[in-house]
Enzyme design. Sequence first.
Site, PDB file in Angstrom:
ATOM      1  N   GLU A  39     -40.964 -34.735  -0.935  1.00 16.56           N
ATOM      2  CA  GLU A  39     -40.108 -33.553  -0.760  1.00 16.56           C
ATOM      3  C   GLU A  39     -40.897 -32.269  -1.004  1.00 16.56           C
ATOM      4  O   GLU A  39     -40.694 -31.262  -0.319  1.00 16.56           O
ATOM      5  CB  GLU A  39     -38.910 -33.631  -1.723  1.00 16.56           C
TER       6      GLU A  39
ATOM      7  N   TRP B  22     -24.792  -9.922  -6.622  1.00 15.24           N
ATOM      8  CA  TRP B  22     -23.565  -9.258  -7.106  1.00 15.24           C
ATOM      9  C   TRP B  22     -22.387 -10.158  -6.745  1.00 15.24           C
ATOM     10  O   TRP B  22     -21.975 -10.220  -5.596  1.00 15.24           O
ATOM     11  CB  TRP B  22     -23.437  -7.893  -6.451  1.00 15.24           C
TER      12      TRP B  22
ATOM     13  N   PHE C   8       0.839  -1.208   0.000  1.00 15.48           N
ATOM     14  CA  PHE C   8       0.000   0.000   0.000  1.00 15.48           C
ATOM     15  C   PHE C   8       0.869   1.252   0.000  1.00 15.48           C
ATOM     16  O   PHE C   8       1.830   1.364   0.766  1.00 15.48           O
ATOM     17  CB  PHE C   8      -0.889   0.003   1.250  1.00 15.48           C
TER      18      PHE C   8
ATOM     19  N   SER D 159     -19.207 -13.523  -3.230  1.00 15.26           N
ATOM     20  CA  SER D 159     -17.900 -13.594  -3.859  1.00 15.26           C
ATOM     21  C   SER D 159     -17.503 -15.060  -3.790  1.00 15.26           C
ATOM     22  O   SER D 159     -16.919 -15.499  -2.803  1.00 15.26           O
ATOM     23  CB  SER D 159     -16.893 -12.709  -3.119  1.00 15.26           C
ATOM     24  N   GLY D 160     -17.921 -15.811  -4.814  1.00 13.50           N
ATOM     25  CA  GLY D 160     -17.689 -17.251  -4.775  1.00 13.50           C
ATOM     26  C   GLY D 160     -18.197 -17.773  -3.440  1.00 13.50           C
ATOM     27  O   GLY D 160     -17.476 -18.450  -2.708  1.00 13.50           O
TER      28      GLY D 160
ATOM     29  N   ASP E  55     -18.487  -9.085   4.764  1.00 11.62           N
ATOM     30  CA  ASP E  55     -17.925  -8.130   5.717  1.00 11.62           C
ATOM     31  C   ASP E  55     -18.946  -7.037   5.979  1.00 11.62           C
ATOM     32  O   ASP E  55     -19.911  -6.875   5.238  1.00 11.62           O
ATOM     33  CB  ASP E  55     -16.614  -7.552   5.176  1.00 11.62           C
TER      34      ASP E  55
ATOM     35  N   ARG F 110     -10.228 -18.411 -12.255  1.00 12.88           N
ATOM     36  CA  ARG F 110     -11.438 -18.917 -12.910  1.00 12.88           C
ATOM     37  C   ARG F 110     -11.479 -18.449 -14.375  1.00 12.88           C
ATOM     38  O   ARG F 110     -12.518 -18.032 -14.895  1.00 12.88           O
ATOM     39  CB  ARG F 110     -12.701 -18.430 -12.191  1.00 12.88           C
TER      40      ARG F 110
ATOM     41  N   MET G   6     -18.419 -12.021  -7.371  1.00 14.80           N
ATOM     42  CA  MET G   6     -17.011 -11.625  -7.614  1.00 14.80           C
ATOM     43  C   MET G   6     -16.193 -12.885  -7.400  1.00 14.80           C
ATOM     44  O   MET G   6     -16.027 -13.317  -6.268  1.00 14.80           O
ATOM     45  CB  MET G   6     -16.649 -10.550  -6.588  1.00 14.80           C
TER      46      MET G   6
ATOM     47  N   ASP H 254     -29.280 -17.132 -12.373  1.00 15.82           N
ATOM     48  CA  ASP H 254     -27.858 -16.998 -12.039  1.00 15.82           C
ATOM     49  C   ASP H 254     -27.025 -16.854 -13.308  1.00 15.82           C
ATOM     50  O   ASP H 254     -27.548 -16.488 -14.378  1.00 15.82           O
ATOM     51  CB  ASP H 254     -27.430 -18.200 -11.164  1.00 15.82           C
TER      52      ASP H 254
HETATM   53  C1  DGJ Z   1     -20.153 -18.244  -7.531  1.00 15.92           C
HETATM   54  C2  DGJ Z   1     -21.380 -18.108  -6.683  1.00 15.92           C
HETATM   55  O1  DGJ Z   1     -21.073 -18.206  -5.338  1.00 15.92           O
HETATM   56  C3  DGJ Z   1     -22.375 -19.168  -7.117  1.00 15.92           C
HETATM   57  O2  DGJ Z   1     -23.494 -19.162  -6.290  1.00 15.92           O
HETATM   58  C4  DGJ Z   1     -22.756 -18.891  -8.543  1.00 15.92           C
HETATM   59  O3  DGJ Z   1     -23.415 -17.666  -8.623  1.00 15.92           O
HETATM   60  C5  DGJ Z   1     -21.514 -18.899  -9.423  1.00 15.92           C
HETATM   61  N1  DGJ Z   1     -20.503 -18.024  -8.906  1.00 15.92           N
HETATM   62  C6  DGJ Z   1     -21.856 -18.501 -10.832  1.00 15.92           C
HETATM   63  O4  DGJ Z   1     -20.762 -18.378 -11.626  1.00 15.92           O
END
Ligand code: DGJ
Length: 733
Positions: free
Chosen positions: A614, A477, A280, A527-528, A534, A443, A479, A366
Amino acid sequence: MAIIIEDSVFTLQTKNSTYQMKADDKGILLHTYYGKRTDATDYSYLVSMADRGFSGNIYEAREDRTYSLDFLPQEFPVCGSGDYRVNCLHADLGEGVNDCLMFFDSYRTYHGKYALEGLPAMFSTEEEAVDTLEIVLKDNQEAFYLHLLYGVFEEHDIITRAAVIENRTDREIRLHKVLSGCLDMDHDGMDLIHFYGKHAGERQMERVSLFHGITELRSTRGTSSHQHNPFVILADQKASEDMGECFGFSLLYSGGFHMQAEVDQFHQTRLVMGIDDCDFTWSLLPGETFVAPELAMGYSGEGLAKLSHCYHDSFHGHLIRSFWKEKRRPILVNNWEATYFDFNADKLLQIAREAADLELDMLVLDDGWFGKRDNDDAGLGDWFVNEKKLGGTIQELADKVNGMGLMFGLWFEPEMISEDSDLYRQHPDWAMVVPGRNPIRGRAQLVLDMGREEVLSYIKERLFAILDAANIQYIKWDMNRSVAAAYSALLPRERQGEQRHRYVLGLYHVLEALLERYPNLLLEGCSGGGGRFDAGMLYYAPQIWCSDNTDAVERLHIQYGTSFGYPMSSVAAHVSVCPNHQNGRVTPFKTRGVCAMQGAFGYELDLSKLSEEEKAEAKEQVRTFKKHYKLFQFGDYYRLTSPLLNRDFTAWEYVDKTGKEAILSVVYTDLHGNPAANTVKFRGLCPQVIYQMWRDKEPAGEYTGAALMNGGVLLPVPVENYDSCQIYIRQKE
Ligand code: DGJ
């Protein structure tokens, strides 16, 4: 006012805690007290002065060899002051060294809460006003100022702080480290509770005893990260869920962070936390300011559950701004684990029809609806609807979904760019890649330069165009990689160290613009999974996809860890298919529902493939969530057992704020022949009240609150692997 000032002693009072600082006779801002609420006595009498070997004396101490910053408790320790412990500030004022020395200059107080330009910050509300204290320090030689800001959330035992650096000199100042805050304690013997993890295994709680030396946690990934969470607790070694002192530190920041906890030579403990200072730098030109993100400190003298409630309630009331926060969160079905990239309109509508039949609220489409995106190698950045795949426009699809009585939500990953995209072909320099060097892929994708105006304009233009075209009420959203080369084609060499923070500021800018234009939009952070879970994100997104791991049993650990610092209404959790896609485990459908109801509830599987049994169970789950959503979203949350310590079952409970009703959930994690009896004790009830009990909706007797809290409840014997049970109690009328 919650702020008392007398003879340069600043005392901040919350309901159960007191925080105190003092500008001493040299002008150094000492930290004199933080803990159980007490009076405004000047606690600097507890500081013991002595001539300590190899601990330097500042010039202002004159002949006094007992005055050394190397052991004095300070509010914002800086590098170059003769204090050799971890510190908050490295600033090169022009000589190439990081030496400065900050002295008290002035202060002011006001009703209301300070805001931070471009950054998330907790806020005051009409119902609960907050007071601000601003203390200004100045370097003893240069017009280099530090504004320390404190927000006192009296009701919640939360004190926020932030630091603003101001350059009033006529030359450039280079910042190499600006953390948000420090807490000095005059003793050792503290445990550090932190939340480490990995993709698909976030926020695993770990408790370690601090030792003489430095313990540090950081994320250098450009995001707060799966690996470490920017929320930590310092707890008395004897502190448990219901007793003992503990201090929380939550950084409202979604980029890399750095936390250090040091026990020094005199057995004192210091904790510092803020933006990651690895690589930084920041060039602060004359007249400019630099704002370090907010740190929310919490105190509980009654154990960890109470500390969690401080964060849950204050974040709910004073951080989350969403239109949705007081409303029942929509129960959604997301098509990701149902179809991955392999879908068309018919498939989506089939899922939607089933969702409507089960009385869910929303279909979320998605990844894979845009550009050339049939796998994760291509298309990111090309935010144009793939009408061929959807069999029509996004509006037509949304209209059909709405026509079934469901809301419609859409996935985006706006910060990313695929090399195989039209956007990359047009603007390769928008990706953060070091010129002349090969990119580091994650990725198979690159990261956009979010510090760049035209990138932000492009993202906004695309998002707005799609949101304007159809009735989209929710955005996920996402990432999906860590930042590697934080390089901007626009910055000169000596300013590249600013890029990671500029990235986060750019991200916040777009999120703010999005919510300003669509105030009713429900934003879900991701985010994955939970790689950016946070408190900074909560300012924009009231819920966050907690993990890509949807296995109910592993979620027990992930959601347990998350519950320490974040409201359960923010923890997005879904029922998915078995064998589970992440670990192959098979759990009962019922248990998957019990676990997902621990947070913002939804489904993530092909509903059209559910068996009749179910479907009936799913209908029951939806009914339960809708009926008790106030408990799940706004109740006091108690961790009744720890999945780390109890191998047989995990139990948790929600109690409404008046103590009139509660739900206790239990998931069994092991089976035994000739099993022993298991009991678990309720918490937070009214002792004299008589409660009626239902076990999995079957009447199960009447008990006093005292009996349920002191004696407990006998748990049913599990009849299959990973069995579960929900026990509901309500005050007898
Ligand atoms: C990662 C997300 O956590 C998943 O739920 C899904 O939206 C994938 N990305 C899609 O690429």
